[in-house]
Every structure is written in structure tokens, then in C-alpha cells.
Design an enzyme around this catalytic site. Sequence first.
Site, PDB file in Angstrom:
ATOM      1  N   GLY A  26      -2.592  -0.589  16.199  1.00 26.06           N
ATOM      2  CA  GLY A  26      -0.922   0.042  16.814  1.00 26.06           C
ATOM      3  C   GLY A  26      -0.335   0.686  16.275  1.00 26.06           C
ATOM      4  N   CYS A  27       0.141   0.694  14.954  1.00 26.60           N
ATOM      5  CA  CYS A  27       0.926   0.848  13.957  1.00 26.60           C
ATOM      6  C   CYS A  27       0.842   2.356  12.872  1.00 26.60           C
ATOM      7  CB  CYS A  27       1.381  -0.159  12.613  1.00 26.60           C
ATOM      8  SG  CYS A  27       2.861  -1.537  13.518  1.00 26.60           S
ATOM      9  N   THR A  28      -1.137   1.508  12.540  1.00 23.61           N
ATOM     10  CA  THR A  28      -1.586   3.005  11.417  1.00 23.61           C
ATOM     11  C   THR A  28      -1.507   4.046  12.515  1.00 23.61           C
ATOM     12  OG1 THR A  28      -2.795   1.021  10.458  1.00 23.61           O
ATOM     13  CG2 THR A  28      -4.115   3.575  10.634  1.00 23.61           C
TER      14      THR A  28
END
Length: 210
Positions: free
Chosen positions: A98-100
Site C-alpha cells: 500500500g505504501c509503495t
Amino acid sequence: MPKKTIKKTPKAAATVSRKTAASKTGVTKAAARSPVAPRKAPARATGAAAKAADPVLVEGKRAPAFRIPRDDGSTVALKDFAGRKLVLFFYPRAGTPGCTIEANDFSRLAPQFERQGAAVLGVSADPQAALQRFRAKNNLKVALASDETLAMLEAYGVWAEKSLYGKTFMGVVRTTVLIDENGRVVRVWRNVKVPGHAEAVLSTIRDALS
């Protein structure tokens, strides 16, 4: 005149009576003595942090000042963005799916944010080395900053208790904050859902300028 006879309750009976009363009310001696209040249940069963739901950031008020390490080895501070808008996106951990996606979305739109006079800065509790690898691997066009001390994360109300698969832990609640040219909070997005979020932030900036 005959003296009154006072009937005394046997000690054993009195003890039983007190224990019975305590059991009926559900209170034990240990609980009565304990100075620790019962722990409250999380505000949401979804795992969103209760602390992050508190109005730590108030729109129209000044954003908390900060100075933290950047991914390139330098430091970055709120005052560095005086006269420009700043988009702060707080994310849980570099390199996770998700952060990527979120970092790539903001990176892809970085030129458009720039045209609107807005800088973008991603912040997490990761060490600088991890951010350097994250940025290089994904060829990110946005700056990343590290707050291992948690001072900034706590000041912005994004470091809080979370839950996953029945386990509770402390971590960064995905949040985005838009700050204006004078260092005041314009908008706060809490418990962010990644798909389409970067576009929504850009749209908010465009609408404010139109």
C-alpha cells in the site's frame, strides 16, 4: 432495669457476608484496591487508531513545526516551505504494498503538484537508509523523511494504537495533511484509502485555486 443484649455477628459470618456482597456486585478486593482504570475498547473495530480520531490538527490552525532527517542525508523543516503549499503524506512502512502504491501515485503526480505551487513530502518512522532504498528502487520523484524519534508523528496525531488480525501494536495511521503558504492546516485526510487518494488531494488544491 435489665441491660440490653447486643447480638454480635460472628467474624466468620461477617467475612462470608462481605465476600457474598462483593461477588454479587462483581467487584473483588483486588479490583477495589487497583489504581489502574479498565482499558477502554478501541474507538473502531476496523483497526483505525483511536488517538488519530482526536482533533490533534485543526483546520485553520498552525501546523506543528518540525525538523527531521531526509532520505538524501540532509534535514527538512516546515519553515523550508514558507510561501508554498505542502502536502505531507504519512505512511506506515516503506516497501509495503500500500505504501509503495501511494508513494508512486504522489511521485507520478509530482509535476502537477509543482505546477499548483505545492511540494510533497512523505513521512514515516523508517530509518534513513530504508527510505533511500525505497526511493531508489521505485525511482520516486517526491522527497521522503524519517522520524524515528516519533516526535513529529505524535505532534501530528498519526502515531497511535492499531490492530491487525486481532493483535494491537503502535504504528503510523495513514494520513495526509495539506498546509498552506502560511503554515496553516487546510485539510486533513485521516485513515486514507490509497486508490485515487493522490488525485483527490491534487483536485482539492486545484479547486481551492479556482
